[in-house]
Design a protein around this motif. Structure first.
Motif, PDB file in Angstrom:
ATOM      1  N   TYR B 239      30.969 -14.157 -20.241  1.00  0.00           N
ATOM      2  CA  TYR B 239      30.773 -13.073 -21.002  1.00  0.00           C
ATOM      3  C   TYR B 239      31.785 -12.008 -21.311  1.00  0.00           C
ATOM      4  N   ASN B 240      32.552 -11.743 -20.085  1.00  0.00           N
ATOM      5  CA  ASN B 240      33.550 -10.712 -19.955  1.00  0.00           C
ATOM      6  C   ASN B 240      34.895 -11.299 -20.072  1.00  0.00           C
ATOM      7  N   ALA B 241      35.005 -12.573 -20.578  1.00  0.00           N
ATOM      8  CA  ALA B 241      36.268 -13.342 -20.423  1.00  0.00           C
ATOM      9  C   ALA B 241      37.404 -12.442 -20.735  1.00  0.00           C
ATOM     10  N   ALA B 242      37.253 -11.807 -22.051  1.00  0.00           N
ATOM     11  CA  ALA B 242      38.451 -11.083 -22.517  1.00  0.00           C
ATOM     12  C   ALA B 242      39.082  -9.995 -21.359  1.00  0.00           C
ATOM     13  N   ASN B 243      38.167  -9.618 -20.464  1.00  0.00           N
ATOM     14  CA  ASN B 243      39.017  -8.628 -19.356  1.00  0.00           C
ATOM     15  C   ASN B 243      39.243  -9.604 -18.148  1.00  0.00           C
ATOM     16  N   VAL B 244      38.888 -10.818 -18.051  1.00  0.00           N
ATOM     17  CA  VAL B 244      39.352 -11.546 -16.843  1.00  0.00           C
ATOM     18  C   VAL B 244      40.961 -11.770 -16.723  1.00  0.00           C
ATOM     19  N   ALA B 245      41.552 -11.253 -15.900  1.00  0.00           N
ATOM     20  CA  ALA B 245      43.055 -11.084 -16.002  1.00  0.00           C
ATOM     21  C   ALA B 245      43.661 -12.550 -15.559  1.00  0.00           C
ATOM     22  N   PRO B 246      43.374 -13.077 -14.383  1.00  0.00           N
ATOM     23  CA  PRO B 246      44.004 -14.292 -14.189  1.00  0.00           C
ATOM     24  C   PRO B 246      43.607 -15.494 -15.025  1.00  0.00           C
ATOM     25  N   ALA B 247      44.781 -16.351 -15.351  1.00  0.00           N
ATOM     26  CA  ALA B 247      44.173 -17.629 -16.043  1.00  0.00           C
ATOM     27  C   ALA B 247      43.881 -18.713 -15.147  1.00  0.00           C
ATOM     28  N   GLN B 248      44.370 -18.820 -13.975  1.00  0.00           N
ATOM     29  CA  GLN B 248      44.230 -19.665 -13.116  1.00  0.00           C
ATOM     30  C   GLN B 248      44.025 -18.990 -11.724  1.00  0.00           C
ATOM     31  N   VAL B 249      43.221 -19.718 -10.709  1.00  0.00           N
ATOM     32  CA  VAL B 249      43.061 -19.148  -9.468  1.00  0.00           C
ATOM     33  C   VAL B 249      43.157 -20.225  -8.546  1.00  0.00           C
ATOM     34  N   GLY B 575      29.350 -13.082   1.988  1.00  0.00           N
ATOM     35  CA  GLY B 575      29.174 -14.069   1.466  1.00  0.00           C
ATOM     36  C   GLY B 575      29.296 -14.198   0.068  1.00  0.00           C
ATOM     37  N   VAL B 576      30.403 -13.280  -0.235  1.00  0.00           N
ATOM     38  CA  VAL B 576      30.814 -13.343  -1.620  1.00  0.00           C
ATOM     39  C   VAL B 576      32.445 -13.016  -1.633  1.00  0.00           C
ATOM     40  N   LEU B 577      33.052 -13.515  -2.647  1.00  0.00           N
ATOM     41  CA  LEU B 577      34.450 -13.368  -2.696  1.00  0.00           C
ATOM     42  C   LEU B 577      34.447 -11.627  -3.652  1.00  0.00           C
ATOM     43  N   PRO B 578      34.707 -10.850  -2.692  1.00  0.00           N
ATOM     44  CA  PRO B 578      34.869  -9.595  -3.729  1.00  0.00           C
ATOM     45  C   PRO B 578      35.734  -9.592  -4.875  1.00  0.00           C
ATOM     46  N   SER B 579      36.948 -10.236  -4.477  1.00  0.00           N
ATOM     47  CA  SER B 579      37.914 -10.223  -5.694  1.00  0.00           C
ATOM     48  C   SER B 579      37.270 -10.836  -6.744  1.00  0.00           C
ATOM     49  N   GLY B 580      36.572 -12.005  -6.516  1.00  0.00           N
ATOM     50  CA  GLY B 580      35.968 -12.450  -7.886  1.00  0.00           C
ATOM     51  C   GLY B 580      35.212 -11.415  -8.832  1.00  0.00           C
ATOM     52  N   VAL B 581      34.480 -10.566  -7.938  1.00  0.00           N
ATOM     53  CA  VAL B 581      33.716  -9.437  -8.471  1.00  0.00           C
ATOM     54  C   VAL B 581      34.342  -8.643  -9.059  1.00  0.00           C
ATOM     55  N   TRP B 582      35.489  -8.338  -8.694  1.00  0.00           N
ATOM     56  CA  TRP B 582      36.465  -7.107  -9.184  1.00  0.00           C
ATOM     57  C   TRP B 582      36.901  -7.818 -10.509  1.00  0.00           C
ATOM     58  N   ILE B 583      37.494  -9.076 -10.440  1.00  0.00           N
ATOM     59  CA  ILE B 583      37.938  -9.735 -11.596  1.00  0.00           C
ATOM     60  C   ILE B 583      36.863  -9.682 -12.726  1.00  0.00           C
ATOM     61  N   GLN B 584      35.823 -10.208 -12.460  1.00  0.00           N
ATOM     62  CA  GLN B 584      34.721 -10.259 -13.342  1.00  0.00           C
ATOM     63  C   GLN B 584      34.475  -8.941 -14.074  1.00  0.00           C
ATOM     64  N   LEU B 585      34.571  -8.055 -13.174  1.00  0.00           N
ATOM     65  CA  LEU B 585      34.125  -6.664 -13.807  1.00  0.00           C
ATOM     66  C   LEU B 585      35.304  -6.012 -14.590  1.00  0.00           C
ATOM     67  N   GLY B 586      36.427  -6.742 -14.516  1.00  0.00           N
ATOM     68  CA  GLY B 586      37.436  -6.449 -15.331  1.00  0.00           C
ATOM     69  C   GLY B 586      38.342  -5.503 -14.713  1.00  0.00           C
ATOM     70  N   MET B 587      38.412  -5.115 -13.275  1.00  0.00           N
ATOM     71  CA  MET B 587      39.038  -4.158 -12.679  1.00  0.00           C
ATOM     72  C   MET B 587      40.542  -4.719 -12.592  1.00  0.00           C
ATOM     73  N   ILE B 588      40.445  -5.736 -12.374  1.00  0.00           N
ATOM     74  CA  ILE B 588      41.911  -6.323 -11.899  1.00  0.00           C
ATOM     75  C   ILE B 588      42.688  -6.756 -13.255  1.00  0.00           C
ATOM     76  N   LYS B 589      43.983  -6.116 -13.233  1.00  0.00           N
ATOM     77  CA  LYS B 589      44.872  -6.304 -14.326  1.00  0.00           C
ATOM     78  C   LYS B 589      46.147  -6.985 -13.732  1.00  0.00           C
ATOM     79  N   ALA B 590      46.550  -7.982 -14.820  1.00  0.00           N
ATOM     80  CA  ALA B 590      47.852  -8.411 -14.533  1.00  0.00           C
ATOM     81  C   ALA B 590      48.922  -7.550 -14.831  1.00  0.00           C
ATOM     82  N   LYS B 591      50.104  -7.594 -13.775  1.00  0.00           N
ATOM     83  CA  LYS B 591      51.191  -6.792 -13.907  1.00  0.00           C
ATOM     84  C   LYS B 591      52.332  -7.500 -14.997  1.00  0.00           C
ATOM     85  N   SER B 592      52.475  -6.483 -15.820  1.00  0.00           N
ATOM     86  CA  SER B 592      53.323  -7.164 -16.919  1.00  0.00           C
ATOM     87  C   SER B 592      54.620  -7.498 -16.427  1.00  0.00           C
TER      88      SER B 592
END
Ligand SMILES: Nc1ncnc2c1ncn2[C@@H]1O[C@H](COP(=O)(O)OP(=O)(O)OP(=O)(O)O)[C@@H](O)[C@H]1O
Ligand SMILES: Nc1ncnc2c1ncn2[C@@H]1O[C@H](COP(=O)(O)OP(=O)(O)OP(=O)(O)O)[C@@H](O)[C@H]1O
Ligand SMILES: [Mg+2]
Ligand SMILES: [Mg+2]
Lengths: 328, 592, 336, 301, 335
Positions: B239-249, B575-592
């Motif tokens: 649902y928030n794919a537009a703000n998910v920065a990484p293409a692969q993990v 029990g959660v991978l916090p970076s995944g949550v940060w990514i899905q919340l759209g906090m993490i940005k790719a560096k250009s």
């Protein structure tokens, strides 16, 4: 290319082995001629240098040994002591057949005799390998064996006598006319020994060879050789026609040796052991006569001067006492 | 009492910049290529926050256990008395195969949770905080009510902390009559037992269920795994794919901490969860290009626990004497300089939470600052004698403090080695004995084989969870269906062997019963109890609290930015991978 | 001193679960060696000489038959209790190097059996030392220079003498010399043979000489007996010189004819028998064992087995249906 | 006959009985590397026996100098407790060598006894024992140890040595058996039997000295194997430890101090590794001389 | 019945008995293992914030797989399972049969071990021949000593040194894992290249640790063969050097086949260390993780499979030997 029996002239041959005590001669200043077409027998006790001498004929003294001096002139080949590399390899097998001491073990245990024969053929550039096999079968048949079966066998499937015959076959199959047999019958049974000796004699005659037989058993030489050469401590102490040497030995060692042979007939009390013991490389006297410690005729000169081989008719003897007596 | 955060779906267009995000699941050593994409399978290739979605992402608030960030539940409402929670699902949530995420999916997921035993969905009769009913209100709304016979203040936390699974993939796992069975299991008697057995049997089925391929409602979906790495690719239906920065993990495998250190010092990891590391290694990690350490709250503390069935540890003065001898600052410095802060005193609560729970009591407690003289006095009081500079037992026999820890727990071992040398310096002989591994350690500890061992405690944020580590099963009190019972030392897992009643400020209290009360108390009700228990823990010292953990996270700024530094965000539950949550919340940005 | 009747020994070769192989090493051998007497076993390789020698020395068990030492039949004595009887019979091995422990000095080698005897007879240490020197002198070695040495420091002949000396430490009544000279330098061989003969004469020790060299057999003593063995069977037995001069069994004849003639010293006999061509590789046990190789084979030979017997006009025992003298012997030149 | 009985005198020079230790000395002198081997092993033994006595029972740690790189004060640096690594290696050697000693004794005693028995009795016993030995040799030792370690906490060096010894006699038994079989065929054993010498004499005086080099060699091999296995097990961290030894050091260096990552801890890792290498080298060099030491012929050449 | 089949039958029978024995041993050892995987799991769940009751239930579900019944019954179940190639279920990997886990891991052990063995065998015998020929020289001496040393150095020491050198000091090779996940599995250069790159250090460690043994064995074997009469005889017959060399090589390598089995067994055993250090997920690695997870089935299975590997290696080496050596081949066939 010697198609006839070649003569061999060994001159002043000295072979030394490197030991912790320095280089010691196993064969010292040996001069000997093998007349074409004869069988020469060399007798001597263990360690007297027989094998070393035989190997020198092929320039094949194994390290740490080396030919230190002298030459081995073979008709049609030249002085083999100067040979090396391919030249030497080609001479071996083609010109000089060698039947190994303990020929029972002279075959590769992993390969059939036939395959080793082919290896031999290839090594010497034989084009007609079929011909070679035919020749081998013939030779084996000549020696009373079933050629086809033997060529198809591994070493361990053959008895001692059979292996020895295979060894002789391999020495002759390339048509060598000079054959060296180093202790061809040691460790064989009486009956097998008699058979092998018969074969040696017959093949020698049929193929017109020059043959050198090495043994510590005078009986063997007596049976086959035309000439008898006696070695002691690396020195050639006496040589001459077999019957003459056996019948009337002159060198004290030869005398002692013959007297020490257990005999089937005659008075046993006549037989006597030689006192002392044969020398080893390390205990051979450096100068003077090698035999003097066991010699009944020892003289002062024997301690310092090595007796020269002196020809007395058909006989060559290296002994001060004999020389003195002759000249007396 | 409070509702979830905002949905960032209209967020910046900068998301989806692509790139490869490299991380590691520190909770789970040993990737297993053959394991199914099943979040309940302990080796399952399911990455909570990345491929596995929960209703919400619970936080470790200091006092309120029911706080969470939105997951599949966009928002929720909790009844003031904690009797129910109403979930509103993300309207655009879709599975990675394009099918929408529905309330039915959630209901089935709750069914599955029942088979596995979860805090809110338990079939154990009388379990605290169990749900009574699950109602689908509409396609995007569900209401879950709590069984108020034995309510728990962390009911909502239990509900939110539930995996959401696709009914069209997992539906076959639950039988048609599942909900009837569940109802039956609620009752008592033979039929109920049988129903419970059936559900437990289903549990095994669930555990081993292997979906043909990963179907995720999260920002990523599993592409493939090999024994050393797992590859996740972006779920375009998220649902928030537009703000998910990484293409692969890429998830790296690890079997020992030293590997994580290795990855970190090489600057390979974009994010890694808490990993203990020795100072030198930590320095190198920090020195690696782009690396940064961010810190948050972690409701755990470690302590030196005593087996009071063994002499002389049955004597409170001995325990106190030891507490005066151990310099906790030094221990922490040697053992966990980055991942812990020395405990200010022993309260049974993480010091940060303690400030919130018992701000008034805290200053009144004995801090047990290092003090050799006091220690000597305590030992004397206990009847110990000092001979040739060495303390011996009352009967004159030798005394050796024998501390145990599992091999491989490097910070614990370092700490014990340090304590050992401190004690030896003070004339108390000591030794460190390792146990081959953690399972064995726990077994032998529970069997009462050790004099003293390290023990995790203060497991917040729920108050009951905090104190049941000191006054729970391991110290003799069992809580079945809200009823607390005490058993003798050496029985029913009671290895701490403390007395049933403790004198605190002149009054006898039963700490186990007080702890039991916490299970259903509201925050306000809990506070005085907590204070009482803190005093008990401080005076009676069943354990010596050594350090409180700090949630140390490693991030790398070379490829991605936007790492949170906000305390709230960093209080992610375990029990959660916090970076995944940060990514899905759209906090993490790719560096250009 | 020792007699044996009907000794049978069969080796069962195991090693393979599915197929075992049997080697019939001895097929009913009789022998008798008187006190102070001598006997020689000859025969080609593998005929069973060593096996018989080892049985006589008590180093090998036998399957059938009876051995009587002195007048004690061994059948009446348990296997484990026979040792004291057999100790009177000492074996001299073919290879003097392997017969001596390379890690022990000659002194140690001699000391062990002597101290055992000293213990049994209650004698002193001095006696042991004296006796060690004595046995060494007996075999013609200088005790002073030999005692402290290791075997590898001695020559083959000296080693063989040490082996004999060691056998003498237990005051044996019989020595079994298995090819005792075949690995010794030619010039020294006679010395050992003479030593054995000398021991026989001086100490009254019987000697059993095992060899495939007929000529050496003579040197142990002309009063000895010669046993010709073929495939585990004695095919001819009689006084040494008789058998050598007048062999009647075709196998003995072949054996003798195989001995090289020392041309120059002796002349071949008049009617030499052709030496046998090859080994008999058949495993046939029918009839006469030698029949397949026998140049003089007759009808009876394939059907039944000839037994060792005396026949008219033949001085020695033989196992042949058609015994006939054929002159195979060499003659000394002096006689020619 | 007198001629044959003239006493044969051996060359006079070496009439004296050679002293065993003289021979050993000669063998050692022949190659200086062997001397080095002996010195190394002797050094380790001294270290194991004396070292721990000279050091305090508890090595002093220094919380402000943890995991230091090598320096003049600390040749191999300090460990994560700030203790001197060199001292740790010295203290640890006792455990390692004590285990090795126990292993050696058990290996030799059990291996030799079984090998001798098997080779001497032959027949059924031999078959059974050799099948057993084969099996032991086939089962991979390390994995077995690992599995065993889960049930059996080889608590102290003696127990550890016991286990390793019981797992390690196979090689020695094999070697001894094949030697026994081949020596049986040698004349001197048969001669001894013929002379009525006791079995004890035959085994103790005739067989064992001849087999000594093989036994010693196999023992040393077993000992090196034991050292590796025990250090390895500790390194893997599957065994609880109470005292310091090299394996524990390796484990802590790699898994606790991050020695493969930070150069500071490299000394902590390398010190026990070097100790193992050095010990190996010493043993290899001594094994090289073993044959000559026990063989009087080679000894004197 | 030909000799080969006869020997094979014997080997298989013996191997079978041995597997049963090993299985029995491992069964009983494993049944006595202390340590409670359920407690560990429970602790972990509680630490992660699950309530104690919930954790207890969860653990109960998780360990529903543990076998029950009397010891004897468990044993017979285990053994009959074994006969059907069923090693039971993994505890730490619920729902996965142990055999699946093992077969998956086996390739990561077998391939590097084989590669390492082959590599070391080749290099070892070539240098061994060289060391034998130059045995009196300095270089030969150096080769032999290096051989003994390498032979003596434990695998884990080698492995650690390699990691320190090639992954820490000069980081040019990966020191963990099997392949980079980014490469699409299949027959493509990237994937295979990555596989190879990751395998370098483990394979080299296997090779190095075995190489010393080969060089020593080959040296002594060649020295023995060089002293054999038939080699001199071949030279005296004027055989080509290449042929003589082949004679030497073939005869010298032959006795090494018995060693090959032993070496494979040793390497398989050593896989424990190497796989641990390089994080190579093979059988040894599984064995350790089985031990640490208290996964009885997995542990027993890994141990059993390593043993089976060794047995197979033994059988193969012996059959190879039988095929190559005519003496053995006919020695037993005779009569
Ligand atoms: N490789 C070698 N190194 C040192 N000395 C050697 C070597 N080969 C032979 N010798 C010595 O050279 C001498 C002659 O040896 P050779 O083999 O020629 O004797 P032989 O007469 O053939 O003896 P045998 O009858 O035992 O075969 C002996 O003293 C022997 O010790
Ligand atoms: N231990 C044994 N096991 C099996 N067969 C044996 C054994 N010892 C001897 N044989 C066989 O018994 C037969 C007789 O052997 P023996 O050694 O007695 O012969 P020999 O006459 O001494 O021969 P040689 O002259 O070669 O020494 C041979 O076929 C031999 O292979
Ligand atoms: Mg020779
Ligand atoms: Mg014999």
């Amino acid at each position: 290319m010697a198609e006839q029996a070649p003569g061999v002239r060994i001159d002043g041959l000295t072979v030394v082995y490197k030991t912790p005590a320095g280089e010691l001669p196993a064969v010292r200043d040996v001069t000997l001629t093998l007349e074409p077409g004869t069988i020469t027998g060399i007798v001597g006790e263990s360690g007297s240098g027989k094998s070393t001498l035989a190997l020198s004929l092929l320039n094949a003294v194994q390290p740490p040994g080396r030919i230190a001096a002298g030459s081995v002139e073979i008709d049609g080949l030249g002085d083999v002591t100067g040979f090396a590399g391919e030249e030497l390899r080609k001479a071996r097998g083609r010109h000089i057949g060698y039947v190994f001491q303990a020929a029972q073990n002279s075959l590769n245990p992993l390969k059939t005799v036939g395959k080793q024969l082919l290896d031999l053929g290839r090594s010497h550039g034989v084009e007609d390998l079929r011909g070679l096999v035919r020749e081998a079968k013939e030779l084996l048949g000549r020696m009373g064996l079933d050629g086809a079966r033997v060529l198809d066998s591994h070493q361990h499937e053959l008895s001692g006598g059979m292996r020895q015959r295979v060894g002789i076959m391999l020495a002759l199959v390339l048509n060598a006319h000079l054959v060296v047999l180093d202790e061809p019958t040691t460790a064989l049974d009486m009956i097998t020994q008699a058979n092998i000796l018969k074969i040696v004699r017959e093949v020698h005659a049929e193929r017109g060879l020059t043959t050198l037989v090495i043994t510590h058993d005078i009986g063997v030489v007596a049976e086959v050789a035309d000439r008898l050469v006696v070695m002691y401590g690396g020195r050639l102490v006496e040589q001459g026609p077999t019957r003459e040497v056996l019948g009337s030995p002159t060198h004290p060692y030869t005398k002692g040796l013959i007297r020490a042979i257990p005999r089937l007939v005659g008075d046993i009390a006549e037989a006597q052991a030689l006192p002392g013991r044969p020398p080893t490389l390390a205990t051979v006297p450096k100068e003077g006569c090698v035999f003097r410690e066991r010699c009944a005729l020892r003289m002062d000169v024997c301690d310092t001067v090595d007796p020269q081989a002196v020809a007395h008719g058909s006989r060559v003897v290296a002994c001060h006492a004999v020389t003195v007596k002759e000249h007396a | 009492a409070c509702s979830g955060g905002t949905n960032n779906k209209s967020g910046a267009s900068s998301g989806g910049g692509g790139g490869l995000f490299t991380t590691i699941d520190v909770n789970r050593p040993g990737l297993e290529a053959t394991a199914p994409a099943n979040p309940y399978n302990p080796k399952g290739n399911s990455f909570p926050g990345y491929t596995a979605m929960k209703l919400g992402w619970v936080k470790n608030h200091l006092t309120d256990p029911n706080q969470a960030l939105p997951g599949i539940a966009e928002s929720w409402e909790i009844a003031p008395d904690n009797s129910a929670i109403t979930l509103k699902l993300q309207p655009n949530a879709k599975w990675s195969d394009g099918k929408p995420v529905t309330a039915e999916d959630v209901k089935m997921s709750i069914g599955i949770a029942y088979t596995q035993g979860s805090t809110a969905f338990s079939i154990t009769p009388g379990a605290a905080g169990a749900a009574a009913d699950v109602t689908v209100v509409d396609e995007h709304t569900l209401k879950i009510t709590q069984d108020m016979a034995n309510p728990s203040p962390k009911f909502a936390r239990g509900v939110l902390d539930t995996f959401v699974l696709p009914a069209h993939v997992w539906g076959s796992v639950l039988p048609a009559d599942f909900w009837d069975q569940l109802k039956a299991s609620r009752a008592e008697g033979a039929d109920a037992d049988k129903a419970r057995e059936t559900i437990t049997g289903l549990g095994e089925k669930v555990l081993t269920f292997a979906p043909p391929k990963d179907t995720s409602a999260g920002p990523f979906v599993l592409e493939r795994v090999n024994p050393s790495e797992a590859l996740l690719v972006k779920n375009k239906y998220f649902y928030n794919a537009a703000n998910v920065a990484p293409a692969q993990v890429k998830f790296l495998n690890y079997t020992g901490n030293e590997q994580i250190w290795n990855y970190l010092t090489a600057g390979k990891l974009d994010h890694a969860g808490f990993t203990a590391a020795p100072t030198d290694v930590m320095n190198r990690i920090k020195a690696a290009a782009g690396n940064e350490v961010i810190k948050g709250y972690s409701p755990v503390a470690v302590s030196l626990a005593f087996n009071q069935a063994k002499k002389p540890y049955d004597n409170v003065h001995v325990r106190r004497g030891l507490a005066y001898l151990i310099n906790r600052e030094e221990v922490t410095k040697v053992a966990s300089p980055e991942g812990g802060t020395a405990a200010v005193t022993t309260t049974g609560i993480h010091q940060k939470a303690a400030q919130a729970w018992i701000p008034d009591t805290l200053p009144k407690l004995d801090p047990y600052a290092t003090d050799a003289a006091k220690a000597e006095a305590e030992f004397k009081e206990a009847g110990l004698t000092k001979k040739d500079g060495k303390w011996t037992l009352a009967d004159g026999s030798a005394w050796k403090v024998s501390m145990h820890a599992p091999a491989g727990f490097s910070d614990w071992l370092s700490a014990q080695e340090n304590i050992k040398s401190q004690l030896i310096k003070a004339g108390v002989d000591a030794e460190v004995v390792t146990t081959a591994d953690y399972p064995l350690y726990l077994e032998e500890l529970a069997a009462g084989k050790y004099d003293a061992g390290f023990w995790l405690m203060a497991l917040g944020p729920a108050p009951y969870d905090i104190y049941q580590r000191l006054y729970g099963a391991s110290n003799g009190w069992t809580n079945v269906a809200g009823k607390v019972k005490h058993s003798e030392p050496g029985k029913a897992g009671n290895w701490m062997g403390g007395p049933e009643k403790i004198e605190v400020d002149g009054a006898k209290i039963n700490p186990g019963e007080l702890t039991g009360k916490l299970n259903s108390a509201t925050e306000e009700e809990a506070k005085p109890i907590m204070a009482q228990l803190a005093k008990a823990a401080n005076q009676d010292l069943p354990v010596i609290q050594l350090w409180d953990y700090v949630n140390t996270q490693f991030v790398n700024n070379s490829r991605f930015t936007g790492w949170p530094h906000d305390d709230e965000i960093l209080r992610m539950g375990t029990g959660v991978l916090p970076s995944g949550v940060w990514i899905q919340l759209g906090m993490i940005k790719a560096k250009s | 001193m020792i007699t044996g009747t009907g000794i049978v020994k069969t080796y069962k070769q195991r090693g393979n679960v599915l197929a075992g192989r049997e080697v019939r090493a001895l097929r009913g051998v009789d022998f008798a060696i008187p006190k102070g007497g001598a006997a020689s076993f000859i025969g080609e390789s593998g005929c069973g000489k060593t096996t018989l020698g080892r049985i006589i020395a008590g180093l090998e068990t036998y399957d059938e038959g009876e051995i009587v030492i002195g007048d004690v039949p061994m059948s009446g004595i348990k296997l484990k209790k026979r040792q004291p009887y057999f100790r009177k019979i000492q074996m001299i091995h073919q290879d003097p190097y392997s017969a001596l422990n390379p890690t022990r000095t000659i002194h140690q080698t001699l000391y062990a059996p002597l101290s055992l005897r000293a213990g049994q007879t209650g004698r002193s240490k001095e006696w042991i030392e004296e006796r060690a020197a004595e046995v060494l002198s007996m075999v013609g070695l200088d005790p002073g220079s030999v005692l402290g040495r290791y075997p590898h420091q001695l020559s083959g002949g000296m080693r063989q003498r040490v082996v004999i000396a060691r056998a003498l430490t237990v005051d044996p009544e019989m020595l079994v010399a298995d090819e005792a000279v075949s690995m010794i330098d030619v010039s020294l061989r006679l010395g050992i043979l003479a030593l054995l003969k000398d021991l026989r004469e001086r100490l009254g020790v019987s000697v059993l000489f095992i060899t495939h060299d007929v000529a050496t057999a003579r040197y142990i003593g002309d009063d000895g007996e010669l046993y010709v063995i073929y495939r585990g069977q004695v095919v001819e037995r009689g006084p040494v010189d008789t058998v050598i001069a007048d062999p009647v069994h075709p196998y003995t004849q072949s054996l003798l004819s195989a001995i090289p003639v020392l041309h120059g010293l002796e002349e071949p006999g008049e009617q030499p028998v052709t030496p046998l061509e090859s080994l008999d590789e058949s495993k046939s046990d029918e009839g006469c064992l030698f029949a397949r190789r026998c140049p003089f084979r007759g009808e009876r030979c394939t059907g039944e087995r000839p037994l060792l017997q005396l026949t008219e006009g033949v001085p020695q025992e033989h196992a042949c249906f058609y015994p006939e003298r054929r002159n195979v012997i060499a003659r000394p030149m002096s006689e020619v | 006959m007198s001629a044959t009985l003239i006493p044969e005198a051996a060359p006079a020079a070496s009439a004296m009985r050679r002293n065993f230790w003289n021979g050993v000395w000669r063998v050692m002198k022949r190659k200086p590397s062997r001397m080095a081997g002996v010195v190394i092993i002797a050094g380790f033994i001294v270290m194991a026996v004396v070292g721990p006595l000279l050091l305090p029972e508890h090595l002093p740690g220094n919380a402000s100098a943890i995991t230091q790189p090598p320096s003049w004060d600390h040749w191999f640096g300090t460990d994560p407790q700030g203790r001197d690594v060199t001292a740790l290696v010295i203290k640890g050697s006792r455990y390692v060598l004590l285990t090795a000693l126990v292993t050696a004794i058990i290996t030799v005693v059990a291996g030799t006894a079984i090998g001798l028995f098997s080779g001497f009795k032959r027949g059924r016993w031999d078959t059974v024992l050799m099948r057993l030995t084969d099996m032991k040799l086939t089962i991979p030792g390390l994995p077995l140890l690992l599995v065993l370690a889960t049930v059996w906490k080889f608590g102290n060096p003696i127990q550890m040595g016991l286990v390793l010894g019981l797992l390690g006699w196979g090689g020695v038994a094999r070697a001894v058996r094949s030697q026994t079989l081949s020596l049986r065929e040698r004349g001197f054993i048969e001669a001894a039997r013929g002379l009525g010498l006791s079995t004890t004499h035959i085994i103790g005086r005739e067989l064992l000295p001849s087999m000594a080099p093989y036994i010693a060699m196999n023992m040393l091999i077993a000992v090196t194997g034991a050292v590796y296995s025990q250090v390895g097990l500790f390194f893997l961290g599957v065994l609880p430890y109470e005292s310091d030894n090299w394996g524990v050091m390796l484990n802590l260096a790699v898994f606790q101090a991050g020695a493969m990552i930070t150069p500071n801890a490299l000394g902590y890792l390398l010190a026990p590794l070097l100790a193992i290498l050095l010990l190996t080298l010493g043993i290899v060099l001594v094994v090289d001389a073993m044959d000559e030491i026990f063989n009087p012929r080679l000894r004197e050449e | 019945m030909t000799l080969i089949t006869r020997r094979l039958a014997g080997h298989l029978a013996r191997g079978f008995v041995m597997i049963l024995v090993v299985a029995t041993i491992s069964f009983f050892i494993i049944n006595n293992i202390p340590g409670d995987p359920m407690a560990a799991r429970y602790e972990k769940l509680v630490e992660q914030g699950m309530s104690p009751e919930a954790a207890a239930q969860s653990v109960k579900v998780l360990y529903g797989f543990l076998p029950d019944g009397t010891l004897w019954q468990q044993y017979t179940d285990y053994m009959t399972g074994l006969l059907h190639l069923d090693l039971g279920m993994s505890v730490s990997r619920p729902g996965t049969p142990v055999l699946d886990v093992l077969t998956d891991a086996a390739k990561w052990t077998v391939l590097p071990v084989l590669a390492g063995t082959l590599l070391s065998f080749l290099v070892g015998i070539i240098l061994g021949v060289y060391a034998a020929i130059k045995r009196t020289g300095k270089l030969g001496d150096a080769l032999a000593i290096s051989g003994s040393l390498l032979h003596g150095i434990p695998q884990y020491v080698l492995a650690m040194l390699l990691v320190v050198i090639f992954a820490t000091l000069i980081p040019i090779l990966p020191a963990d894992g099997t392949v980079d996940i980014l490469f699409e599995p299949g027959f493509n250069a990237g994937y295979i290249g990555s596989l190879a790159e990751h395998a370098v250090l483990p394979v080299v460690t296997y090779a190095l640790s075995a190489y010393g043994g080969w060089i020593l064995a080959m040296k002594s074997s060649v020295v023995t063969v060089l002293g054999d009469d038939f080699i001199l005889a071949a030279e005296l017959r004027g055989m080509k050097r290449s042929i003589v060399f082949r004679y030497i090589a073939r005869n010298a390598i032959l006795p090494l086949f018995t060693m090959l089995a032993l070496s494979l067994g040793l390497l398989l055993g050593g896989a424990v260390f190497i796989e641990k250090i390089f994080n190579y997920p093979g059988l040894g690695w599984l064995l350790i993780s089985g031990v640490q997870d208290r996964d009885y089935g997995l542990m027993g299975g890994a141990f059993l499979l390593i043993t089976v590997g060794t047995i197979i290696a033994n059988i193969v080496a012996d059959l190879f030997y039988t095929v190559i050596d005519p003496r053995v081949r006919s020695g037993e066939e005779g009569s």
